[in-house]
Write a protein that holds these residues in place. Sequence first.
Motif, PDB file in Angstrom:
ATOM      1  N   ILE A 318      -3.979   9.713  -0.647  1.00  0.00           N
ATOM      2  CA  ILE A 318      -2.521   9.597  -0.655  1.00  0.00           C
ATOM      3  C   ILE A 318      -2.204   8.129  -0.384  1.00  0.00           C
ATOM      4  CG2 ILE A 318      -0.400  10.186   0.559  1.00  0.00           C
ATOM      5  CD1 ILE A 318      -1.388  12.427  -1.218  1.00  0.00           C
ATOM      6  N   ALA A 319      -1.537   7.497  -1.340  1.00  0.00           N
ATOM      7  CA  ALA A 319      -1.291   6.053  -1.243  1.00  0.00           C
ATOM      8  C   ALA A 319      -0.168   5.787  -0.250  1.00  0.00           C
ATOM      9  CB  ALA A 319      -0.950   5.481  -2.610  1.00  0.00           C
ATOM     10  N   GLY A 320      -0.526   5.760   1.029  1.00  0.00           N
ATOM     11  CA  GLY A 320       0.443   5.409   2.052  1.00  0.00           C
ATOM     12  C   GLY A 320       0.945   3.986   1.859  1.00  0.00           C
ATOM     13  N   SER A 321       2.047   3.670   2.515  1.00  0.00           N
ATOM     14  CA  SER A 321       2.723   2.395   2.268  1.00  0.00           C
ATOM     15  C   SER A 321       1.877   1.180   2.609  1.00  0.00           C
ATOM     16  CB  SER A 321       4.031   2.344   3.062  1.00  0.00           C
ATOM     17  OG  SER A 321       3.782   2.480   4.455  1.00  0.00           O
ATOM     18  N   GLY A 322       0.870   1.350   3.475  1.00  0.00           N
ATOM     19  CA  GLY A 322       0.051   0.209   3.866  1.00  0.00           C
ATOM     20  C   GLY A 322      -1.365   0.253   3.340  1.00  0.00           C
ATOM     21  N   ASN A 323      -1.648   1.112   2.365  1.00  0.00           N
ATOM     22  CA  ASN A 323      -3.021   1.260   1.873  1.00  0.00           C
ATOM     23  C   ASN A 323      -3.509   0.081   1.043  1.00  0.00           C
ATOM     24  OD1 ASN A 323      -2.866   3.810   3.032  1.00  0.00           O
ATOM     25  ND2 ASN A 323      -3.951   4.797   1.348  1.00  0.00           N
ATOM     26  N   PHE A 324      -2.574  -0.710   0.496  1.00  0.00           N
ATOM     27  CA  PHE A 324      -2.967  -1.844  -0.340  1.00  0.00           C
ATOM     28  C   PHE A 324      -2.487  -3.177   0.233  1.00  0.00           C
ATOM     29  CE2 PHE A 324      -3.277   1.784  -3.112  1.00  0.00           C
ATOM     30  CZ  PHE A 324      -4.380   1.513  -3.903  1.00  0.00           C
ATOM     31  N   GLY A 447       3.468   8.082   4.345  1.00  0.00           N
ATOM     32  CA  GLY A 447       2.188   8.439   3.754  1.00  0.00           C
ATOM     33  C   GLY A 447       1.040   8.684   4.708  1.00  0.00           C
ATOM     34  N   TYR A 448       1.314   8.914   6.014  1.00  0.00           N
ATOM     35  CA  TYR A 448       0.232   9.065   6.985  1.00  0.00           C
ATOM     36  C   TYR A 448       0.493  10.232   7.930  1.00  0.00           C
ATOM     37  CZ  TYR A 448      -0.641   4.351   5.318  1.00  0.00           C
ATOM     38  OH  TYR A 448      -0.864   3.275   4.509  1.00  0.00           O
ATOM     39  N   VAL A 449      -0.549  10.602   8.663  1.00  0.00           N
ATOM     40  CA  VAL A 449      -0.458  11.590   9.737  1.00  0.00           C
ATOM     41  C   VAL A 449      -0.369  10.844  11.064  1.00  0.00           C
ATOM     42  CG1 VAL A 449      -1.734  13.408  10.958  1.00  0.00           C
ATOM     43  CG2 VAL A 449      -1.692  13.366   8.450  1.00  0.00           C
ATOM     44  N   TRP A 465       1.960  11.232  -4.539  1.00  0.00           N
ATOM     45  CA  TRP A 465       1.514   9.912  -4.076  1.00  0.00           C
ATOM     46  C   TRP A 465       0.003   9.749  -4.219  1.00  0.00           C
ATOM     47  CZ3 TRP A 465       4.531  10.393   1.192  1.00  0.00           C
ATOM     48  CH2 TRP A 465       5.911  10.296   0.939  1.00  0.00           C
ATOM     49  N   ALA A 466      -0.695  10.754  -4.723  1.00  0.00           N
ATOM     50  CA  ALA A 466      -2.151  10.690  -4.839  1.00  0.00           C
ATOM     51  C   ALA A 466      -2.567   9.672  -5.897  1.00  0.00           C
ATOM     52  CB  ALA A 466      -2.715  12.064  -5.181  1.00  0.00           C
TER      53      ALA A 466
END
Length: 520
Positions: A318-324, A447-449, A465-466
């Motif tokens: 799941i492409a959370g807002s801070g994954n990139f 986008g996170y737990v 969001w995947a």
Amino acid sequence: MRKQYSFLLLALTLLLSACSSEDESMEGILPPTIAGLESEYTLLAGEELTFAPTVENGEHATCLWTLDGAEVSRKATYTFLAGNEAYTHTLSLQVSNEAGKDEKTARLNVISQGSTVTLEAQTYTVVPIELNGTPLGGGTWKVTSAASDLYRLTGADTDIPSFIAAREGRYILTAENEGSKTHVLVNVKERSGKLTSNIASVLDYMPAPGQFVNVLPEYEEGDTHEDMVRKAGEWLVGDEAYAITLGGWGGYVVVGFDHTIPNVAGLRDFRINGNAFDAADNGRPDAPKGGSCEPGIVMVAYDRNKNGRPDEDEWYEIAGSGNFTTKTEAWYSIAVENGNDTDVFRDYEMTYYRPTREEPEESAEPDNPLAYITIKDYIRWTDNRGNNEYKVKNVYHTQTYYPAWVDENQLTFHGIRLANNAINEGKFNPGINSGSVYFVLYSFRYGYVDNSSNVDDNSAIDIDWAVDREGNPVELPGVDFIKVYNGVNQENGWLGECSTEVERGEDLHMQGKRIPTLEE
């Protein structure tokens, strides 16, 4: 002459009064706007369908329905009865008032029962649109009639698309190819057996070293990995769930549901609860949202081959807002100013080593935020960025932080490492905060737990969001399995390491919760 002048003056006064009264009656009236009328519908021959659109600013409006150019009704609703022959009708609605008008047109496709293929399906179950392995039509598929909007059609441009619905009823799918149409009627019935909207099983559990490991859940002498997976399940399965820890960066849990959670377009689909909360006393002016936010990265898998377990090639992030990048986070500039490591590593690897001692080596004071360490060089860790450091042990948790059921002397984890989101916002306050310590862990946008409180919409996840490893969006009909792992390698003073906690899981559609997806 004076009498004639008086008469003209009176007439002019009455005329002006009438105009003024009409202008005043027009005040506040806005043109009507029609909503809830789709551009196309598909019906079976002999079927009846009632149209009841909503009209904004429709208090003083009049309605006009026309079918194939002929007036059929002036009421707010209209019921159409399909004939016995296949035919395409044009239905129009015009709504008007003194301020203006709005008009919507819909195409009504009447199809005969004999020209359709009927498929039987159950709720929360993906069904391929095929007959004995044979495609049912070429071209592009779309849903032209639906009993509910809680459905998903994927692979619309493929020979055999997939369909899933969360509510029972009749759904019509239509494929159009070079002017010819194929119709499929999907009769969706309630799935047999009792389903739960919560986590149904825990398939794997391996925390990284951390201060709550061996406590949440509790390790008992002789427990094996299988025992701890079972205990994690006892804590997480069902509605009455309790928090388990994932420990430091990389620690993870894999959970399963007893059905496929549908990927409904435009809505968030599931939530995995944590124990995040907002800061109560952050003194920074206009501070971004933050408090105790320990983001767990989310992976999802759809059981495509129906073998009851997530295969390695079925996992997507799941492409959370801070994954990139972290640059879009509200707290980015604050973190840079504070000297935080704001880089994101998408190919991160970290190894923890079993501690060589457990007894305190330093004198610690539980009430002193500057003297909380009992072992400074406690658990050694290295990573693929060349770091070679230690995790500390604090006075508040005396058990071993290394998973006690693990026989190996080292544990290695792989994944994405997010930016450090913690900043000490403490201000000196004699007798209250003499140590000037008040750590705030700022929240990522989505986008996170364990990144937002469980009642915050941003704790809910949209399956759309995947993405794959390269960041390309993937289209999933739904998900059966979810993996959460701690995404941050960070120490927060006397609070200890950043450790994602996981609680109850929820299928939002089964629970009747409608949370719109994020619009960027």
